[in-house]
Motif scaffolding. Sequence first.
Motif, PDB file in Angstrom:
ATOM      1  N   MET B   1     -84.804 -13.009  -7.250  1.00 39.41           N
ATOM      2  CA  MET B   1     -85.179 -11.603  -7.439  1.00 39.41           C
ATOM      3  C   MET B   1     -84.301 -11.003  -8.532  1.00 39.41           C
ATOM      4  N   ALA B   2     -84.956 -10.445  -9.553  1.00 35.72           N
ATOM      5  CA  ALA B   2     -84.181  -9.871 -10.656  1.00 35.72           C
ATOM      6  C   ALA B   2     -83.662  -8.495 -10.255  1.00 35.72           C
ATOM      7  N   SER B   3     -82.517  -8.150 -10.787  1.00 32.55           N
ATOM      8  CA  SER B   3     -81.954  -6.841 -10.500  1.00 32.55           C
ATOM      9  C   SER B   3     -82.732  -5.765 -11.242  1.00 32.55           C
ATOM     10  N   ASP B   4     -82.770  -4.584 -10.691  1.00 35.43           N
ATOM     11  CA  ASP B   4     -83.472  -3.467 -11.338  1.00 35.43           C
ATOM     12  C   ASP B   4     -82.816  -3.100 -12.663  1.00 35.43           C
ATOM     13  N   LEU B   5     -81.515  -3.308 -12.723  1.00 32.78           N
ATOM     14  CA  LEU B   5     -80.798  -2.920 -13.923  1.00 32.78           C
ATOM     15  C   LEU B   5     -81.095  -3.848 -15.091  1.00 32.78           C
ATOM     16  N   ASP B   6     -81.612  -5.032 -14.792  1.00 35.35           N
ATOM     17  CA  ASP B   6     -81.884  -5.974 -15.881  1.00 35.35           C
ATOM     18  C   ASP B   6     -83.023  -5.496 -16.778  1.00 35.35           C
ATOM     19  N   THR B   7     -83.908  -4.656 -16.268  1.00 38.84           N
ATOM     20  CA  THR B   7     -85.030  -4.166 -17.075  1.00 38.84           C
ATOM     21  C   THR B   7     -84.658  -2.802 -17.644  1.00 38.84           C
ATOM     22  N   THR B   8     -83.853  -2.811 -18.668  1.00 38.60           N
ATOM     23  CA  THR B   8     -83.481  -1.545 -19.315  1.00 38.60           C
ATOM     24  C   THR B   8     -84.582  -1.159 -20.304  1.00 38.60           C
ATOM     25  N   PRO B   9     -84.776   0.136 -20.532  1.00 38.59           N
ATOM     26  CA  PRO B   9     -85.800   0.549 -21.487  1.00 38.59           C
ATOM     27  C   PRO B   9     -85.506   0.024 -22.894  1.00 38.59           C
ATOM     28  N   VAL B  10     -86.559  -0.112 -23.702  1.00 37.88           N
ATOM     29  CA  VAL B  10     -86.401  -0.702 -25.034  1.00 37.88           C
ATOM     30  C   VAL B  10     -85.564   0.215 -25.920  1.00 37.88           C
ATOM     31  N   ILE B  11     -85.918   1.505 -25.919  1.00 32.39           N
ATOM     32  CA  ILE B  11     -85.162   2.455 -26.735  1.00 32.39           C
ATOM     33  C   ILE B  11     -84.093   3.078 -25.856  1.00 32.39           C
ATOM     34  N   ALA B  12     -82.872   2.841 -26.213  1.00 30.97           N
ATOM     35  CA  ALA B  12     -81.783   3.419 -25.435  1.00 30.97           C
ATOM     36  C   ALA B  12     -80.677   3.844 -26.382  1.00 30.97           C
ATOM     37  N   THR B  13     -80.061   4.927 -26.040  1.00 31.02           N
ATOM     38  CA  THR B  13     -78.938   5.366 -26.855  1.00 31.02           C
ATOM     39  C   THR B  13     -77.749   4.459 -26.588  1.00 31.02           C
ATOM     40  N   GLU B  16     -76.220   5.200 -23.236  1.00 32.01           N
ATOM     41  CA  GLU B  16     -76.953   4.627 -22.104  1.00 32.01           C
ATOM     42  C   GLU B  16     -76.739   3.122 -21.997  1.00 32.01           C
ATOM     43  N   GLU B  17     -76.743   2.481 -23.177  1.00 30.43           N
ATOM     44  CA  GLU B  17     -76.523   1.040 -23.186  1.00 30.43           C
ATOM     45  C   GLU B  17     -75.180   0.694 -22.574  1.00 30.43           C
ATOM     46  N   ALA B  18     -74.188   1.464 -22.986  1.00 24.20           N
ATOM     47  CA  ALA B  18     -72.845   1.194 -22.489  1.00 24.20           C
ATOM     48  C   ALA B  18     -72.791   1.413 -20.978  1.00 24.20           C
ATOM     49  N   THR B  19     -73.403   2.501 -20.514  1.00 27.85           N
ATOM     50  CA  THR B  19     -73.401   2.774 -19.077  1.00 27.85           C
ATOM     51  C   THR B  19     -74.127   1.659 -18.329  1.00 27.85           C
TER      52      THR B  19
END
Lengths: 434, 184
Positions: B1-13, B16-19
């Motif tokens: 089961m993949a973590s929810d956090l693994d699917t980050t949005p394509v466009i991110a500041t 957000e990426e760092a967080t």
Amino acid sequence: MATDSHGMGGRDPQATPGSFGAGEPARPFEGQHHARGYEGALDAPLKGRQMVVNLGPSHPAMHGVTRAVVALEGETIVEMKLDIGFLHRGFEKSCENVTWGQCFPYTDRLNYVSSILNNVGFALVVEKLCKMEVPLRARYLRVLTGELHRICDHLTLVAAMGLELGAMTVFLYGIEARDLIWDRLTEICGARLTSNYVRVGGVSRDCPDDWPAKVEQTLARVAELRETIDKLLTRNRIFMDRTRGTGVISREDALDFGFTGPCLRASGEPYDIRKAAPYLVYDQLDFDVPVGKNGDNFDRYLMRMEEMRQSDRIVRQCLRQMEPGDIVVQDFRYVLPPKPQVYGTIEGLMAHFKLVMEGIKVPAGEAYSYTEAANGELGFYAVSDGGGRAYKLGLRAPGWPMVAALPHMTKGALLADLVPTYDSINMIGGEVEQ
Amino acid sequence: MASDLDTTPVIATRREEATGFFQRMVSKGLGWARKNSLWQYPYVTACCGMEYMSVSSARYDIARFGAEVPRFSPRQADLLLVVGTINCKQAPILKRVYEQMSEPKWVIAFGVCASSGGFYDNYATMQGIDRVIPVDVYIPGCPPRPEQVLDGLMLLQRKIQDQQHKLIDRAQVPTLAQGGGERR
């Protein structure tokens, strides 16, 4: 009464007049504890409010399933009520819905620590109804495996008793010994603890060729571990203080309550069904029946230790006396025919089909068989109407009288003494609550 | 089961990426810590308890998986091991014990009776504990061999590692009483 208002129900209007259930005061008896007298008024505890403590149903000392409602005056038990039924799984009714042969797995799970002893008890009642004579080797195998399981049962009790009184090492040794015996039982019947080994008319499998030698090796190692446990517990000051003189029940009271097995013998009554009414091959075996005299927790523990030694003797004798032969009766009305006959002959195929689809046709009638299980007399009462299934099946659970006597045994004792008492009577939920 | 956090949005500041990266690391670390220190509440009722004794003793030694501490208070446990048959009289108590455990919590149904009622298909026995509480891992067997139990435990450990863990969880945790998971 203190515990009446806590959801435990009141008096039973249909109870026998004069009995405890009808609201009469409990008959005083010798073994009962009395709170110690105090030397001066200053030593006596302050008078406090009575407290009701709920032990269980999910409590480690209650072995999982029983609920005890205890009314306490300080640490002294004033009154106790037991609430059981948390493991009632409908044994008797389930057995009426399956064929006679299919009842064996249900009997396995009555006293799950010594399942072959239950299998034997049930097989004997069916064989009594069928008036069947079981081959000698099958009888020896039943006694042999049954006594191995008796050792397991007593080991579990001693191990758990040690654990609950603070001796964790004893528990680890006990379980190690039990695992070794289970290895041998796995080799003969394929399962570790729910064996399903006995059949109507015999046993399901013969033992492998090298099995007897391995059993003797195992017994030697188990004896070593048992002696280690003996050294750790029997002369242990803490263990003796916790168990001697606690949970006392006198011989007369034990008889009145209907005790059987090690708990009765610990009170001084030398009654063992294996000697009193020998079944299978117990009359050809040489073993002693240990008898205690105080009827307290310590004596009940000693009974178990000594019975393990006697079971050891019985198993060794069986291994020596056993001779090759049939392990089931050769009667296809009761026993599945061998596979070549099922596939090769129409008679074999038909017998197989009838047995699987309709079950054994036990002649109409009723019978009661009683055997010495690890905790006492295990009785099966069966009624057959001649069909393939039990018309009615009744069970006399060995642990039941001991559980019923528990409120009397612990009256006036300390709350902490309830734990070893509950251990030493060895209440097994599966059989008591069926 | 993949973590929810693994699917980050394509466009991110960048922020957000760092967080997201930081949260992922925290989640993995917490998962590792939690899976290796399971404190169990053994809800032992029947035959399976005998195998539970073997599992926790020297030969099979559940301590190798960091799950050797049985706690008999639900407040101190995070793994509920339901060992044995649960009948209709026992079920409300099991549910109560589950609700008393604090988050995060996991449940193992030990043996076929706890998983599905087993061959006790009758008036008294509950047909599987998942009728009252959610279950993470089912271990079949009547009773299961200790090896099977350890396999089930390892399965749960993998599941815990892959779950999303947070340092502080401000969201209201839905309980069964509100969430409508109750069986009528």
